[in-house]
Scaffold this motif. Structure first.
Motif, PDB file in Angstrom:
ATOM      1  N   TYR A  48      -9.667  10.604 -11.255  1.00 12.00           N
ATOM      2  CA  TYR A  48      -9.679   9.203 -10.859  1.00 12.00           C
ATOM      3  C   TYR A  48      -9.813   9.083  -9.342  1.00 12.00           C
ATOM      4  O   TYR A  48      -9.099   9.749  -8.591  1.00 12.00           O
ATOM      5  N   TRP A  49     -10.724   8.219  -8.920  1.00  9.67           N
ATOM      6  CA  TRP A  49     -10.908   7.927  -7.500  1.00  9.67           C
ATOM      7  C   TRP A  49     -10.440   6.495  -7.248  1.00  9.67           C
ATOM      8  O   TRP A  49     -10.958   5.550  -7.831  1.00  9.67           O
ATOM      9  N   PHE A  50      -9.442   6.338  -6.359  1.00  9.01           N
ATOM     10  CA  PHE A  50      -8.878   5.034  -6.049  1.00  9.01           C
ATOM     11  C   PHE A  50      -9.577   4.451  -4.824  1.00  9.01           C
ATOM     12  O   PHE A  50      -9.551   5.040  -3.749  1.00  9.01           O
ATOM     13  N   SER A  51     -10.192   3.293  -5.017  1.00  4.43           N
ATOM     14  CA  SER A  51     -10.945   2.642  -3.942  1.00  4.43           C
ATOM     15  C   SER A  51     -10.171   1.461  -3.380  1.00  4.43           C
ATOM     16  O   SER A  51      -9.441   0.763  -4.100  1.00  4.43           O
ATOM     17  N   VAL A  52     -10.353   1.247  -2.093  1.00  4.68           N
ATOM     18  CA  VAL A  52      -9.744   0.113  -1.416  1.00  4.68           C
ATOM     19  C   VAL A  52     -10.637  -0.238  -0.229  1.00  4.68           C
ATOM     20  O   VAL A  52     -11.315   0.624   0.327  1.00  4.68           O
ATOM     21  N   SER A  53     -10.680  -1.509   0.141  1.00  3.79           N
ATOM     22  CA  SER A  53     -11.535  -1.933   1.248  1.00  3.79           C
ATOM     23  C   SER A  53     -10.924  -1.521   2.582  1.00  3.79           C
ATOM     24  O   SER A  53      -9.722  -1.233   2.682  1.00  3.79           O
ATOM     25  N   ASP A  54     -11.760  -1.502   3.626  1.00  4.14           N
ATOM     26  CA  ASP A  54     -11.261  -1.156   4.952  1.00  4.14           C
ATOM     27  C   ASP A  54     -10.231  -2.166   5.445  1.00  4.14           C
ATOM     28  O   ASP A  54      -9.243  -1.798   6.094  1.00  4.14           O
ATOM     29  N   VAL A  55     -10.430  -3.432   5.105  1.00  3.03           N
ATOM     30  CA  VAL A  55      -9.476  -4.472   5.529  1.00  3.03           C
ATOM     31  C   VAL A  55      -8.123  -4.259   4.859  1.00  3.03           C
ATOM     32  O   VAL A  55      -7.071  -4.310   5.517  1.00  3.03           O
ATOM     33  N   GLU A  56      -8.134  -4.013   3.558  1.00  2.00           N
ATOM     34  CA  GLU A  56      -6.875  -3.812   2.833  1.00  2.00           C
ATOM     35  C   GLU A  56      -6.191  -2.519   3.263  1.00  2.00           C
ATOM     36  O   GLU A  56      -4.963  -2.465   3.374  1.00  2.00           O
ATOM     37  N   GLN A  57      -6.974  -1.466   3.528  1.00  2.00           N
ATOM     38  CA  GLN A  57      -6.384  -0.212   3.981  1.00  2.00           C
ATOM     39  C   GLN A  57      -5.639  -0.407   5.293  1.00  2.00           C
ATOM     40  O   GLN A  57      -4.499   0.046   5.450  1.00  2.00           O
ATOM     41  N   GLU A  58      -6.280  -1.079   6.251  1.00  2.00           N
ATOM     42  CA  GLU A  58      -5.625  -1.300   7.542  1.00  2.00           C
ATOM     43  C   GLU A  58      -4.382  -2.160   7.383  1.00  2.00           C
ATOM     44  O   GLU A  58      -3.342  -1.915   8.019  1.00  2.00           O
ATOM     45  N   LYS A  59      -4.435  -3.136   6.490  1.00  2.00           N
ATOM     46  CA  LYS A  59      -3.269  -3.980   6.215  1.00  2.00           C
ATOM     47  C   LYS A  59      -2.102  -3.140   5.698  1.00  2.00           C
ATOM     48  O   LYS A  59      -0.946  -3.314   6.120  1.00  2.00           O
ATOM     49  N   ARG A  60      -2.406  -2.202   4.800  1.00  2.00           N
ATOM     50  CA  ARG A  60      -1.342  -1.355   4.234  1.00  2.00           C
ATOM     51  C   ARG A  60      -0.801  -0.388   5.287  1.00  2.00           C
ATOM     52  O   ARG A  60       0.390  -0.090   5.309  1.00  2.00           O
ATOM     53  N   PHE A  61      -1.680   0.131   6.148  1.00  3.17           N
ATOM     54  CA  PHE A  61      -1.220   1.001   7.227  1.00  3.17           C
ATOM     55  C   PHE A  61      -0.225   0.262   8.122  1.00  3.17           C
ATOM     56  O   PHE A  61       0.832   0.795   8.486  1.00  3.17           O
ATOM     57  N   ARG A  62      -0.565  -0.958   8.506  1.00  5.91           N
ATOM     58  CA  ARG A  62       0.316  -1.729   9.392  1.00  5.91           C
ATOM     59  C   ARG A  62       1.634  -2.050   8.705  1.00  5.91           C
ATOM     60  O   ARG A  62       2.691  -2.044   9.332  1.00  5.91           O
ATOM     61  N   SER A  63       1.574  -2.308   7.399  1.00  4.48           N
ATOM     62  CA  SER A  63       2.797  -2.572   6.647  1.00  4.48           C
ATOM     63  C   SER A  63       3.703  -1.347   6.629  1.00  4.48           C
ATOM     64  O   SER A  63       4.918  -1.445   6.791  1.00  4.48           O
ATOM     65  N   ARG A  64       3.102  -0.170   6.456  1.00  2.00           N
ATOM     66  CA  ARG A  64       3.892   1.067   6.456  1.00  2.00           C
ATOM     67  C   ARG A  64       4.509   1.315   7.831  1.00  2.00           C
ATOM     68  O   ARG A  64       5.661   1.747   7.939  1.00  2.00           O
ATOM     69  N   ALA A  65       3.747   1.086   8.867  1.00  2.00           N
ATOM     70  CA  ALA A  65       4.229   1.348  10.224  1.00  2.00           C
ATOM     71  C   ALA A  65       5.441   0.486  10.569  1.00  2.00           C
ATOM     72  O   ALA A  65       6.294   0.893  11.364  1.00  2.00           O
TER      73      ALA A  65
END
Length: 266
Positions: free
Chosen positions: A143-160
């Motif tokens: 399985y390959w999990f895809s996510v957009s660049d906008v959503e990825q950056e949003k999740r990174f900032r949430s983790r930080a």
């Protein structure tokens, strides 16, 4: 993909699917099946949280999560696939791989952790390796999990910003923002070389994690040829009458009681 799946619908369907996973696990044990499920995808694409939902109610002696650390110097000198072989399932086992040998086609290639020769050798050998696994009777799902660049950056900032999840954010994760197109090209080449009839790639649109989890688990259950197995009836015996045992004072046993912190909350 439609909007975010409502929480009530998500929880109800997730519970139903997780109950089926328990039934499927019983079939795996009964029939001695061997299953490997590979979870790959972008950083912060939601692989780990999906694995958590898959394994939540399964027997950890039957269903194992494999998430290998960076290879040691000794492992770097081995045949590339060698470090993964000991983690393959025996009869009646399921292995969920939180990233896998496809590290070489992704982060190792993009970040320069392997040589061009090692990378091209992997693209040649991976289909051969996987065909051998399937030929030997292992059911391999990728399985390959895809996510957009906008959503990825949003999740990174949430983790930080979240002290409970900050450990999930590594320097390599942050670098993936600046190498978005490099990872895209690497993923395209990986699929082109390793999407084989014996072990196809299945993409999970995980822009909405709720929808992605439901879709992935539903597909997994449909990809494994399981059928319900009869449950062994278990009789709970009556508790026998007391034989005169009296519990000695806790202090005599040297057994300390954990302080009641919960009482302080109220």
């Amino acid at each position: 993909m439609s909007g975010r799946l409502k929480k009530k619908l998500y929880n109800a369907e997730l519970a139903r699917l997780q109950a089926e996973l328990v039934e499927m696990q019983a079939w795996v044990q009964r029939n001695g099946a061997r299953i490997v499920v590979i979870f790959e995808g972008r950083d912060a694409a939601g692989k780990g949280s999906t694995i958590t939902r898959v394994a939540q109610y399964l027997n950890p002696r039957v269903t194992r999560i494999v998430a290998l650390p960076a290879p040691t110097e000794r492992e770097k000198s081995q045949w590339y696939f060698q470090r993964y072989v000991p983690h393959l399932p025996a009869a009646g086992e399921i292995v969920l791989m939180d990233r896998s040998w496809y590290n070489r086609a992704g982060v190792e290639h993009v970040m320069g952790y392997c040589t061009p020769d090692e990378y091209h050798r992997f693209l040649h050998q991976a289909p051969l390796f996987e065909r051998m696994l399937v030929e030997d009777g292992i059911l391999l799902l990728k399985y390959w999990f895809s996510v957009s660049d906008v959503e990825q950056e949003k999740r990174f900032r949430s983790r930080a910003e979240d002290p409970m999840r900050r450990w999930k954010l590594s320097p390599n994760d942050v670098m993936s923002i600046t190498k978005w197109e490099d990872y895209s090209r690497a993923k395209d080449a990986m699929v082109l070389h390793t999407d084989i009839p014996e072990a196809r790639w299945h993409e999970v649109d995980n822009e909405d994690k709720r929808r992605g989890r439901i879709n992935m688990i539903h597909h997994l259950l449909g990809a494994i040829p399981w059928t319900p197995v009869p449950h062994e009836h278990i009789d709970i015996p009556e508790r026998p009458a007391s034989g005169g045992y009296e519990r000695p004072p806790r202090e005599e046993l040297g057994l300390g009681l954990v302080p009641d912190h919960a009482a302080e909350l109220s």
